[in-house]
Write a protein that holds these residues in place. Structure first.
Motif, PDB file in Angstrom:
ATOM      1  N   ILE A  18       0.841  -1.186   0.000  1.00  0.00           N
ATOM      2  CA  ILE A  18       0.000   0.000   0.000  1.00  0.00           C
ATOM      3  C   ILE A  18       0.884   1.246   0.000  1.00  0.00           C
TER       4      ILE A  18
ATOM      5  N   THR B 240       2.475   4.623   0.887  1.00  0.00           N
ATOM      6  CA  THR B 240       2.453   5.453   2.087  1.00  0.00           C
ATOM      7  C   THR B 240       3.702   6.320   2.111  1.00  0.00           C
TER       8      THR B 240
ATOM      9  N   GLN C 104       5.521   7.314   4.532  1.00  0.00           N
ATOM     10  CA  GLN C 104       6.528   6.885   5.491  1.00  0.00           C
ATOM     11  C   GLN C 104       7.463   5.813   4.916  1.00  0.00           C
TER      12      GLN C 104
ATOM     13  N   GLY D 196       6.251   1.277  -0.065  1.00  0.00           N
ATOM     14  CA  GLY D 196       4.896   0.912   0.304  1.00  0.00           C
ATOM     15  C   GLY D 196       4.860   0.053   1.554  1.00  0.00           C
ATOM     16  N   MET D 197       3.695  -0.005   2.182  1.00  0.00           N
ATOM     17  CA  MET D 197       3.485  -0.808   3.386  1.00  0.00           C
ATOM     18  C   MET D 197       2.946  -2.185   2.989  1.00  0.00           C
TER      19      MET D 197
ATOM     20  N   VAL E 207      -6.412   2.725   0.178  1.00  0.00           N
ATOM     21  CA  VAL E 207      -5.888   4.058  -0.145  1.00  0.00           C
ATOM     22  C   VAL E 207      -6.981   5.111  -0.014  1.00  0.00           C
TER      23      VAL E 207
ATOM     24  N   LYS F 198      -7.386   6.426   6.317  1.00  0.00           N
ATOM     25  CA  LYS F 198      -6.817   7.706   6.768  1.00  0.00           C
ATOM     26  C   LYS F 198      -5.578   7.489   7.630  1.00  0.00           C
ATOM     27  N   ASP F 199      -5.549   6.437   8.423  1.00  0.00           N
ATOM     28  CA  ASP F 199      -4.412   6.119   9.284  1.00  0.00           C
ATOM     29  C   ASP F 199      -3.914   4.728   8.887  1.00  0.00           C
ATOM     30  N   MET F 200      -2.771   4.687   8.218  1.00  0.00           N
ATOM     31  CA  MET F 200      -2.265   3.427   7.692  1.00  0.00           C
ATOM     32  C   MET F 200      -1.940   2.422   8.794  1.00  0.00           C
TER      33      MET F 200
ATOM     34  N   TYR G 252       0.205  -6.620   9.611  1.00  0.00           N
ATOM     35  CA  TYR G 252       1.391  -5.868   9.221  1.00  0.00           C
ATOM     36  C   TYR G 252       2.631  -6.760   9.331  1.00  0.00           C
TER      37      TYR G 252
END
Length: 330
Positions: free
Chosen positions: A111, A113, A115, A119-120, A171, A175-177, A216
């Protein structure tokens, strides 16, 4: 006549019923004179003639085809069975139940992101349910060329596009991954609507789509758990003190004489802290006595002895010195 009757009659039924089979097509050469139709609970029977629907029967039961079925068929209602001839027709049996399927991502979905440049990587799993809702579309798209169809066929079709839909709706709604579970309802609703459109032309509909969990990478999961525990603690000093007390009381910290000594030291420190608080409050009160015309209140307050020794905390008596440590009291 009994011998000939058995030769020229048959039973039209779904006799190898499976829970994971969506439909089954009975397609013997002919439906003979004297044949019967058996419809079991959870089944519908559709008569097909030259590839077209002639009649749909939804009530369970055992029917004589010549007297109870033929009169209700669209173009065959006047058909008369001969001695050695029958109807060259097919009967499609439909499993009318709602099918529940478990799904899971085969590979991590990366995904996007800010950060993480690459991607995550996220895995997910859950369930979805579907059922047949349009027999005409089902026959045109699937049953017209297949004799049977299984839940696994639908699952393969769904999972082939599910990764793309998960990425799209994560996506859009994520709002908060790092807290996707709280938004799983909105993500699942969007995916359900998209999947429903994918199956629309096949005569099937998605009745529900559930996301059970988001998973995760292990390193990211540990970071999330650590961050959550720090947020719950709030005051780190209080947490450390409470952990020390719990460790000593349970024997996890020290043991025997060591733990007893540690406990005694902590008790003395706590007593001294209490005394400091008491003296501080006493000094505050003594610093602003009520003024009188003769100053007697000020002199009286300064000469009063404390109730507890400011050095060791022992309760004071009548003397001017502490009986425990010898500290002067006034």
């Amino acid at each position: 006549m009994g011998l000939f009757s058995n030769q020229f009659s048959n039973v039209v039924e779904w006799n190898e019923f499976r829970e994971d089979m969506i439909f089954y097509k009975w397609s013997n050469q002919e439906i003979k004179k004297g044949s019967r139709l058996i419809i079991r609970p959870g089944q519908d029977a559709i008569f097909l003639y030259n590839g077209k629907i002639e009649g749909i029967f939804t009530d369970e039961g055992d029917y004589d085809i010549e007297s109870q079925i033929i009169p209700f068929l669209s173009t065959l209602k006047g058909f008369k069975f001969g001695f050695n001839s029958g109807i060259r027709a097919e009967v499609l049996f439909i499993n009318t139940k709602e099918f529940l399927v478990r799904w899971g991502t085969g590979n991590p979905i990366n995904i996007p992101t800010p950060q993480l440049p690459g991607g995550m990587p996220i895995r997910s799993n859950g369930t979805f349910s579907f059922k047949i809702n349009d027999y005409i579309k089902l026959i045109d798209k699937i049953a017209g060329v297949k004799s049977s169809y299984f839940v696994e066929d639908v699952k393969l079709r769904i999972t082939s596009i599910l990764d793309q839909l998960l990425m799209k709706w994560i996506v859009k709604e994520g709002k908060d991954m790092f807290n996707l579970q709280s938004m799983s309802f909105d993500i699942a609703k969007g995916i359900k609507d998209d999947l429903d459109m994918q199956l629309f032309d096949s005569g099937m509909t998605i009745t529900s789509f559930q996301i059970m969990s988001f998973n995760y990478p292990e390193s990211v999961q540990k970071m999330i758990e650590k961050n959550a525990s720090h947020s719950m603690i709030g005051n780190m000093n209080t947490y450390q003190q409470a952990s020390m007390v719990d460790g000593i009381s349970s024997g996890a910290v020290g043991g025997g004489v060591a733990s007893d000594m540690a406990g005694m030291m902590m008790g003395m420190n706590m007593a001294n802290q209490m005394m400091q608080n008491i003296n501080q409050a006493s000094n505050t009160n003594q610093g602003s006595p009520t003024q009188t015309s003769t100053g007697a209140a000020t002199s009286s307050a300064s000469s009063e002895k404390p109730n507890f020794c400011p050095n060791c905390g022992q309760k004071t008596g009548e003397g001017n010195f502490c009986s425990n440590c010898g500290q002067k009291l006034n």
